[in-house]
Design an enzyme around this catalytic site. Structure first.
Site, PDB file in Angstrom:
ATOM      1  N   GLU A 123      19.399  14.872   5.370  1.00  0.00           N
ATOM      2  CA  GLU A 123      20.767  15.001   4.839  1.00  0.00           C
ATOM      3  C   GLU A 123      21.765  14.708   5.949  1.00  0.00           C
ATOM      4  O   GLU A 123      21.606  15.166   7.081  1.00  0.00           O
ATOM      5  CB  GLU A 123      20.993  16.418   4.306  1.00  0.00           C
ATOM      6  CG  GLU A 123      20.366  16.630   2.943  1.00  0.00           C
ATOM      7  CD  GLU A 123      20.580  18.041   2.435  1.00  0.00           C
ATOM      8  OE1 GLU A 123      20.728  18.965   3.255  1.00  0.00           O
ATOM      9  OE2 GLU A 123      20.585  18.222   1.208  1.00  0.00           O
TER      10      GLU A 123
ATOM     11  N   ASP B 138      31.143  -3.975  -9.316  1.00  0.00           N
ATOM     12  CA  ASP B 138      29.764  -3.526  -9.485  1.00  0.00           C
ATOM     13  C   ASP B 138      28.914  -4.795  -9.538  1.00  0.00           C
ATOM     14  O   ASP B 138      28.835  -5.468 -10.565  1.00  0.00           O
ATOM     15  CB  ASP B 138      29.620  -2.701 -10.762  1.00  0.00           C
ATOM     16  CG  ASP B 138      28.177  -2.232 -10.976  1.00  0.00           C
ATOM     17  OD1 ASP B 138      27.286  -2.688 -10.232  1.00  0.00           O
ATOM     18  OD2 ASP B 138      27.958  -1.420 -11.900  1.00  0.00           O
TER      19      ASP B 138
ATOM     20  N   TYR C  54      13.272  15.062   5.518  1.00  0.00           N
ATOM     21  CA  TYR C  54      14.628  15.437   5.096  1.00  0.00           C
ATOM     22  C   TYR C  54      15.646  14.919   6.102  1.00  0.00           C
ATOM     23  O   TYR C  54      15.487  15.130   7.294  1.00  0.00           O
ATOM     24  CB  TYR C  54      14.757  16.962   4.966  1.00  0.00           C
ATOM     25  CG  TYR C  54      15.037  17.333   3.537  1.00  0.00           C
ATOM     26  CD1 TYR C  54      16.234  16.946   2.939  1.00  0.00           C
ATOM     27  CD2 TYR C  54      14.098  18.013   2.766  1.00  0.00           C
ATOM     28  CE1 TYR C  54      16.479  17.231   1.610  1.00  0.00           C
ATOM     29  CE2 TYR C  54      14.343  18.295   1.438  1.00  0.00           C
ATOM     30  CZ  TYR C  54      15.540  17.901   0.852  1.00  0.00           C
ATOM     31  OH  TYR C  54      15.784  18.166  -0.450  1.00  0.00           O
TER      32      TYR C  54
ATOM     33  N   LYS D 239      17.286  -5.841  -8.226  1.00  0.00           N
ATOM     34  CA  LYS D 239      17.412  -6.904  -9.231  1.00  0.00           C
ATOM     35  C   LYS D 239      17.184  -8.258  -8.535  1.00  0.00           C
ATOM     36  O   LYS D 239      16.155  -8.412  -7.902  1.00  0.00           O
ATOM     37  CB  LYS D 239      18.724  -6.742  -9.987  1.00  0.00           C
ATOM     38  CG  LYS D 239      18.723  -5.404 -10.775  1.00  0.00           C
ATOM     39  CD  LYS D 239      19.959  -5.119 -11.585  1.00  0.00           C
ATOM     40  CE  LYS D 239      19.845  -3.742 -12.236  1.00  0.00           C
ATOM     41  NZ  LYS D 239      21.075  -3.350 -12.949  1.00  0.00           N
TER      42      LYS D 239
ATOM     43  N   ARG E 120      13.586  -0.262  -5.673  1.00  0.00           N
ATOM     44  CA  ARG E 120      14.500   0.332  -6.646  1.00  0.00           C
ATOM     45  C   ARG E 120      15.490   1.221  -5.891  1.00  0.00           C
ATOM     46  O   ARG E 120      15.072   2.095  -5.125  1.00  0.00           O
ATOM     47  CB  ARG E 120      13.687   1.148  -7.654  1.00  0.00           C
ATOM     48  CG  ARG E 120      14.458   1.725  -8.811  1.00  0.00           C
ATOM     49  CD  ARG E 120      13.521   2.020  -9.959  1.00  0.00           C
ATOM     50  NE  ARG E 120      12.996   0.759 -10.466  1.00  0.00           N
ATOM     51  CZ  ARG E 120      13.665  -0.044 -11.321  1.00  0.00           C
ATOM     52  NH1 ARG E 120      14.828   0.308 -11.806  1.00  0.00           N
ATOM     53  NH2 ARG E 120      13.134  -1.191 -11.695  1.00  0.00           N
TER      54      ARG E 120
ATOM     55  N   THR F 182      22.753  -2.591  -6.922  1.00  0.00           N
ATOM     56  CA  THR F 182      21.364  -2.137  -6.899  1.00  0.00           C
ATOM     57  C   THR F 182      20.618  -3.043  -5.930  1.00  0.00           C
ATOM     58  O   THR F 182      21.027  -4.175  -5.671  1.00  0.00           O
ATOM     59  CB  THR F 182      20.688  -2.258  -8.277  1.00  0.00           C
ATOM     60  OG1 THR F 182      20.773  -3.619  -8.703  1.00  0.00           O
ATOM     61  CG2 THR F 182      21.352  -1.373  -9.320  1.00  0.00           C
TER      62      THR F 182
END
Ligand code: PLP
Length: 430
Positions: A67, A211, A65, A240, A246, A237
């Site tokens: 955060e 984008d 974790y 691609k 991913r 992303t």
């Protein structure tokens, strides 16, 4: 479930443990790898990431974790993941020449959510490309959060050029005074004029957002111009053309850095996927190599060869061709729908998707077009000669078979697909 698990299995040293504990899932991993190897993969948004990226994804960083951001975490024990994220950020900034990078978005859609969160409130106006002319669901389409929460106005392409209608963008911007102007999409074969968008955004006082999910890999490899110098913020992303894990990421101008970071966490996300952040770092380093630059250039040349040869055979490329990794084709001249073409190619060992073309008379689930892309086949080492062969195989499958894998033409094309793939295998066994 009868898939044989070979000793050359690609999945690395921890795979035998998975196979022993959960053969049902282990065998599906193997049969999915077999599926990826068995066909010619032309889905424009897919690629084949490296063993190094896969190793980072399969690591114990998934347990942690974290955060917050490096040096400012809500949990203890972050000494190692802090270094991982710092490396990922530094590499992204270097690769894209950006002031600031946030590498935590879980996906492209999550990255986009954060950009909206940073710059607009519910009900405010955004101007973006319409989905049916090549935009994306997250660009204000009505079933997406973006269309439900924001007041989206859409531009499209001109009938004449089939490329972005910049006059319409300017007219809509002047009329609606949007808070954000968004460029980019999922089926845009041509270069986008970022300077033109910047000028329009400046004229109406809008944030200019690109984008770059689809084409950022071409930017990373220096194959096409970068939006980073022009845009306030660029989301993308990492899976691609870029060929990483991913996931998503955002780069922006220094003045927006704090806003973007707060919008990713705590506004939109909880703990980052640190294994994915590590894999992004690995990928960014790969993208800075001469091999990747060569790859990106070849992706563009291959897409042009594929589009050109399909066009020669009566499957017309929208806009007349492509400057990027993908092309969109109008099937009306050969009298086959996009849905039928997708099915016929699939039965013949060629994986591509149906796609609406601008001003498409068909419903989206039928469509008059297909979209093809060169990232995966280029990763496998194919060149322009293979692209012309693949175009001939697509044409044959589309015009002479019926979607039944037992059709003689489907069998014949599959045999030729097998021959091409034997020289250019995906994930070749060591
Ligand atoms: C793929 C894509 C996205 C979404 O990415 P996901 O990781 O699938 O959420 C967003 N915008 C554009 C333009 C895309 O092509």
């Amino acid at each position: 479930m009868s898939t044989e698990v070979r000793p050359d299995s690609y999945y690395g040293p921890s795979f035998p443990a998975l196979l022993e504990q959960d053969p049902e899932i282990a065998r599906l991993l193997v049969s999915e790898l077999d599926r990826q190897r068995a066909g010619i993969q032309l889905i424009a948004s897919e690629n084949q990431t490296s063993p190094a990226v896969l190793a980072a994804l399969g690591s114990t960083l998934s347990n942690k974790y974290a955060e917050g951001y490096p040096g400012r975490r809500y949990y203890g024990g972050c000494s190692e993941v802090d270094q991982v994220e710092e490396l990922a950020i530094a590499r992204a900034k270097e690769l894209f020449g950006a002031d600031h990078a946030n590498v935590q978005p879980h996906s492209g859609a999550s990255a986009n959510q954060a950009v909206y969160g940073a710059f607009v409130k519910p009900g405010e106006k955004v101007l973006a490309m319409s989905l049916d002319h090549g935009g994306h669901l997250t660009h204000g389409f009505k079933v997406s959060f973006s269309g439900k929460w924001f007041d989206a106005v859409h531009y499209g392409v001109s009938r004449e050029t089939e490329d972005i209608d910049y006059d319409q963008v300017r007219d809509l911007a002047r009329e609606h005074r949007p808070k954000i102007i968004l460029a980019g999409g999922s089926a845009v074969p041509r270069l986008i004029d970022f300077a033109a968008f910047r000028a329009i955004a400046d004229e109406v006082g809008a944030v200019f957002w690109v984008d770059a999910a689809h084409f950022i890999g071409l930017v990373a490899g220096g194959a096409i111009p970068s939006p980073v110098p022009h845009a306030d913020v660029v989301s993308f992303t990492t899976h691609k053309v870029l060929r990483g894990p991913r996931g998503g990421a955002i780069v922006c101008k220094e003045e927006h850095a704090a806003k973007i970071d707060r919008a990713v966490f705590p506004m939109m996300q909880g703990g980052p996927l640190m294994h994915a952040v590590a894999a992004k770092a690995v990928n960014f380093a790969e993208c800075a190599t001469p091999e990747y630059r060569e790859y990106a250039g070849r992706v563009v040349r291959n897409a042009a060869a594929l589009a050109g040869e399909l066009g020669e055979r009566g499957i017309r490329p929208i806009t007349g061709g492509t400057d990027t990794h993908l092309s969109l084709h109008d099937l009306r001249e050969v009298g086959v729908t996009g849905a039928d073409a997708e099915k016929r190619c699939d039965a013949a060992g060629i994986v591509l998707n149906k796609n609406a073309i601008p001003f498409d008379p068909e419903k989206p689930n039928v469509a008059s077009g297909i979209r093809v892309g060169s990232p995966s086949v280029t990763t496998q080492g194919m060149g322009e000669e293979q692209m012309r062969q693949v175009a001939a195989l697509i044409h044959r499958a589309v015009t002479a078979s019926d979607g039944d894998p037992e059709h003689p033409v489907a069998r014949e094309v599959r045999a030729q697909v097998g021959e091409v793939l034997s020289a250019f295998p995906a994930y070749p066994a060591a």
